[in-house]
Design a protein around this motif. Structure first.
Motif, mmCIF file in Angstrom:
data_model
loop_
_atom_site.group_PDB
_atom_site.id
_atom_site.type_symbol
_atom_site.label_atom_id
_atom_site.label_comp_id
_atom_site.label_asym_id
_atom_site.label_seq_id
_atom_site.Cartn_x
_atom_site.Cartn_y
_atom_site.Cartn_z
ATOM 1 N N GLN A 1 72.985 56.932 57.162
ATOM 2 C CA GLN A 1 72.811 56.506 58.555
ATOM 3 C C GLN A 1 71.525 57.096 59.140
ATOM 4 N N GLY A 2 71.270 58.335 58.769
ATOM 5 C CA GLY A 2 70.043 58.992 59.232
ATOM 6 C C GLY A 2 68.814 58.253 58.724
ATOM 7 N N MET A 3 68.879 57.805 57.462
ATOM 8 C CA MET A 3 67.739 57.062 56.897
ATOM 9 C C MET A 3 67.574 55.710 57.596
ATOM 10 N N VAL A 4 68.718 55.049 57.875
ATOM 11 C CA VAL A 4 68.668 53.754 58.572
ATOM 12 C C VAL A 4 68.015 53.928 59.935
ATOM 13 N N ARG A 5 68.372 55.020 60.630
ATOM 14 C CA ARG A 5 67.810 55.276 61.965
ATOM 15 C C ARG A 5 66.312 55.569 61.873
ATOM 16 N N SER A 6 65.892 56.095 60.724
ATOM 17 C CA SER A 6 64.482 56.491 60.597
ATOM 18 C C SER A 6 63.573 55.330 60.196
ATOM 19 N N LEU A 7 64.172 54.263 59.757
ATOM 20 C CA LEU A 7 63.375 53.117 59.308
ATOM 21 C C LEU A 7 63.299 52.120 60.469
ATOM 22 N N TYR A 8 62.077 51.908 60.959
ATOM 23 C CA TYR A 8 61.908 51.170 62.210
ATOM 24 C C TYR A 8 62.608 49.807 62.199
ATOM 25 N N TYR A 9 62.310 49.007 61.186
ATOM 26 C CA TYR A 9 62.855 47.634 61.222
ATOM 27 C C TYR A 9 64.367 47.610 61.007
ATOM 28 N N LEU A 10 64.898 48.641 60.329
ATOM 29 C CA LEU A 10 66.358 48.675 60.172
ATOM 30 C C LEU A 10 67.039 49.066 61.488
ATOM 31 N N ARG A 11 66.339 49.863 62.282
ATOM 32 C CA ARG A 11 66.875 50.188 63.615
ATOM 33 C C ARG A 11 67.053 48.919 64.424
ATOM 34 N N PHE A 12 66.118 47.995 64.207
ATOM 35 C CA PHE A 12 66.172 46.722 64.931
ATOM 36 C C PHE A 12 67.202 45.777 64.307
ATOM 37 N N LEU A 13 67.224 45.725 62.981
ATOM 38 C CA LEU A 13 68.127 44.774 62.304
ATOM 39 C C LEU A 13 69.573 45.283 62.230
ATOM 40 N N LEU A 14 69.726 46.593 62.302
ATOM 41 C CA LEU A 14 71.081 47.160 62.296
ATOM 42 C C LEU A 14 71.240 48.101 63.501
ATOM 43 N N PRO A 15 71.250 47.547 64.691
ATOM 44 C CA PRO A 15 71.334 48.404 65.881
ATOM 45 C C PRO A 15 72.682 49.120 65.960
ATOM 46 N N GLU A 16 72.690 50.202 66.736
ATOM 47 C CA GLU A 16 73.912 51.024 66.776
ATOM 48 C C GLU A 16 75.062 50.343 67.491
ATOM 49 N N ASN A 17 74.739 49.597 68.562
ATOM 50 C CA ASN A 17 75.873 48.950 69.255
ATOM 51 C C ASN A 17 75.905 47.444 69.004
ATOM 52 N N PHE A 18 77.116 46.932 69.125
ATOM 53 C CA PHE A 18 77.392 45.544 68.758
ATOM 54 C C PHE A 18 76.631 44.544 69.646
ATOM 55 N N ILE A 19 76.515 44.884 70.936
ATOM 56 C CA ILE A 19 75.824 43.971 71.866
ATOM 57 C C ILE A 19 74.365 43.783 71.432
ATOM 58 N N ASP A 20 73.720 44.894 71.049
ATOM 59 C CA ASP A 20 72.328 44.790 70.583
ATOM 60 C C ASP A 20 72.239 43.939 69.318
ATOM 61 N N PHE A 21 73.241 44.110 68.458
ATOM 62 C CA PHE A 21 73.301 43.322 67.224
ATOM 63 C C PHE A 21 73.356 41.824 67.568
ATOM 64 N N ILE A 22 74.259 41.488 68.502
ATOM 65 C CA ILE A 22 74.408 40.075 68.902
ATOM 66 C C ILE A 22 73.108 39.556 69.518
ATOM 67 N N ILE A 23 72.511 40.374 70.381
ATOM 68 C CA ILE A 23 71.278 39.929 71.047
ATOM 69 C C ILE A 23 70.150 39.738 70.024
ATOM 70 N N GLY B 1 71.315 39.628 53.425
ATOM 71 C CA GLY B 1 71.239 40.130 52.057
ATOM 72 C C GLY B 1 70.129 41.156 51.907
ATOM 73 N N LEU B 2 68.988 40.848 52.507
ATOM 74 C CA LEU B 2 67.843 41.761 52.442
ATOM 75 C C LEU B 2 68.170 43.083 53.144
ATOM 76 N N VAL B 3 68.797 42.981 54.322
ATOM 77 C CA VAL B 3 69.165 44.188 55.078
ATOM 78 C C VAL B 3 70.168 45.016 54.264
ATOM 79 N N ALA B 4 71.179 44.342 53.733
ATOM 80 C CA ALA B 4 72.212 45.046 52.956
ATOM 81 C C ALA B 4 71.597 45.715 51.732
ATOM 82 N N PHE B 5 70.688 44.993 51.080
ATOM 83 C CA PHE B 5 70.035 45.538 49.892
ATOM 84 C C PHE B 5 69.218 46.777 50.254
ATOM 85 N N GLN B 6 68.498 46.659 51.370
ATOM 86 C CA GLN B 6 67.678 47.790 51.804
ATOM 87 C C GLN B 6 68.548 49.025 52.081
ATOM 88 N N VAL B 7 69.651 48.807 52.777
ATOM 89 C CA VAL B 7 70.552 49.919 53.097
ATOM 90 C C VAL B 7 71.131 50.492 51.791
#
Lengths: 229, 276
Positions: free
Chosen positions: B165-187, B134-140
């Motif tokens: 998407q550019g803003m998401v990539r620029s925000l450090y913790y969102l890069r981690f919480l919303l990674p570009e590939n699915f495997i990273d997301f799962i990990i 919810g927090l991630v979705a709200f932030q996005v």
């Protein structure tokens, strides 16, 4: 029937229950009597699976404890177990959401009997009314057995009378009741069976009517014999 | 399953007032930081062009474009999310302890519910996951709103707009919480979930054995941590024998095994050892 066989319970090195064995039948009021620390609450909590015991077995109608079997039993602790910010009506909703055997009609009947209001918040209830709401939550369930822990503890005389009236009403009729108390005078005339506890053991177990008729003794007389020698 | 849904809903509703407050705080502080930045840039533009007679090109050469990218990397913009994340972390502990230590002992009621007790464990875990998502979705969702605020204050000539998407990539913790590939997301979420499961188990150990349980729980937690990091130790001993990816997968496998063991242990504790 709720049957306890050889229940042993320790907290660290301290022994709380030392082989408790007794039975409580449906349609009877069984009273666990003992001074504070005798293990009364621990026995009820053990039946409800709220505290672990090391040895022994508890069965309800011949079945071991499980979520399905536990629907036959309702526990009324001596402390409020609902969230303070809940209103009584929220508590009703909570119970009806989770319990198939919650009887809303009966809940409202008891609410009326105790002269409580649905809008009242749990946090604003007096001690007497807290005890009544606790009792209500347990009695409004269509459960075969009711376990009550010290329902008269620390409440005024009028509330005690009201609660005592419940025991002689249709609300507990045909149900098995296990009640703990160290204030026996309020319900002495209502109980069918007494289990006297001391130091985690059953010191004496008897049918009250039998003792009254055959030995012309009250429960308090028997308590004096057992506890004071 | 129906009761599980009700449990999750009930647990979620209990935190909802605090959660909404948190989200409002996140929005207000982020909006304030955007407004502050935008007005600061605007006054710089005014000063440079009106007072010092600089051309637009000269100004842009000296200062660059005003962009969300400058705000997203600032500490003040990340602060409310850090606050929200810390609150959710505290709530991981609080979600259990409040039922024992609150004004009324609600744990009685929870343990007596006609559901398998492990469902309490899963429902509380599901709520934590929902709060994070919810927090991630709200932030996005509020990032484009922040950009609109910037657009309202800074003229288009001095502004470089980013895509969401550019803003998401620029925000450090969102890069981690919303990674570009699915495997990273799962990990990433796999490790997060394993962490919550182990922490829940530690809490249940403490609630079952109380004082003794503090030490057992600490031992369990430290043991879990050592196990998860053991592939690194192995890597050092074996002098970089494994690829980094292999070390990560080993850690992930250990985290899964630990989670399964913790769930079984929690189930046992809830059914046989827990005390009110």
């Amino acid at each position: 029937m709720i049957k306890l066989t050889g229940i042993e319970k320790r907290y660290g090195r301290k022994s709380i229950l030392n082989g408790i064995t007794f039975e409580a039948d449906k349609g009877q009021i069984t009273c666990l009597i003992g001074i504070n620390g005798a293990g009364k609450t621990t026995i009820l909590q053990s039946i409800m699976g709220l505290t672990p015991y090391q040895k022994g077995e508890i069965t309800i109608d011949g079945e071991k404890l499980s979520p399905e079997v536990m629907e036959k039993v309702t526990y009324i602790p001596d402390a409020m177990t609902l969230l303070p910010k809940m209103r009584i009506k929220d508590a009703f909703q909570f119970m009806s959401d989770f319990y198939q055997n919650w009887n809303d009609e009966r809940a409202k009947e008891i609410l009326k009997f105790f002269k409580l209001k649905e809008e009242e918040r749990i946090s604003q209830l007096s001690k007497g009314n807290t005890a009544k709401v606790n009792l209500l939550m347990g009695l409004a369930m269509d459960a075969d057995y009711i376990l009550m822990d010290e329902p008269f503890s620390g409440i005024d005389i009028f509330s005690r009378e009201q609660i005592a009236d419940v025991f002689s009403s249709h609300l507990v009729e045909d149900r098995g009741v296990i009640i703990t108390t160290h204030e026996i005078s309020d319900i002495e005339h209502l109980i069918d069976k007494a289990v006297l506890l001391a130091d985690g053991v059953v010191r004496k177990e008897f049918m009250t009517e039998q003792v009254r008729e055959e030995e012309a003794k009250s429960v308090i007389d028997v308590m004096r014999e057992v506890y004071q020698g | 399953m129906k009761l599980f849904g009700k449990l999750v809903n009930f647990e979620f509703m209990r935190f909802l007032p605090i959660y909404i407050t948190l989200l409002v705080i996140v929005f207000l502080i982020e909006a304030a930081s955007v407004i502050f930045y935008a007005f600061m840039v605007k006054s710089e533009i005014t000063e440079s062009i009106v007072k010092h007679g600089l051309s637009k090109e000269q100004f842009l050469q000296d200062n660059g474009y005003a962009s969300m990218i400058n705000i997203l990397s600032s500490f003040i913009f990340s602060l409310p999310v850090v606050i929200a994340a810390v609150t959710i972390f505290i709530y991981i502990l609080f979600i259990w302890y409040r039922d024992w230590l609150g004004k009324n002992t609600f744990i009685y009621r929870l343990l007596m519910l006609p559901v398998k007790r492990i469902q309490l464990f899963f429902s509380k875990g599901a709520v934590i996951l929902m709060l994070v998502f919810g927090l991630v979705a709200f932030q996005v969702a509020i990032l484009p709103v922040m950009q609109v605020i910037l657009k309202l204050i800074i003229p288009v000539d001095y502004r470089l707009d980013l895509t969401t998407q550019g803003m998401v990539r620029s925000l450090y913790y969102l890069r981690f919480l919303l990674p570009e590939n699915f495997i990273d997301f799962i990990i990433n979420y796999g490790f997060g979930i394993a962490f919550v499961i182990v922490l829940f188990t530690m809490i249940l150990i403490e609630r079952s054995y109380r004082f003794r349980g503090v030490f057992i729980a600490a031992f369990y937690g430290i043991g879990a941590l050592i196990l998860v990091f053991s592939p690194y130790i192995l890597q050092i001993i074996m002098k970089d024998y494994f690829f980094d990816n292999e070390v990560l997968w080993m850690q992930f496998a250990i985290a899964i095994v630990l989670s399964i063991i913790s769930i079984f242990l929690s189930n046992h504790l809830l059914n046989r050892k827990i005390r009110v």
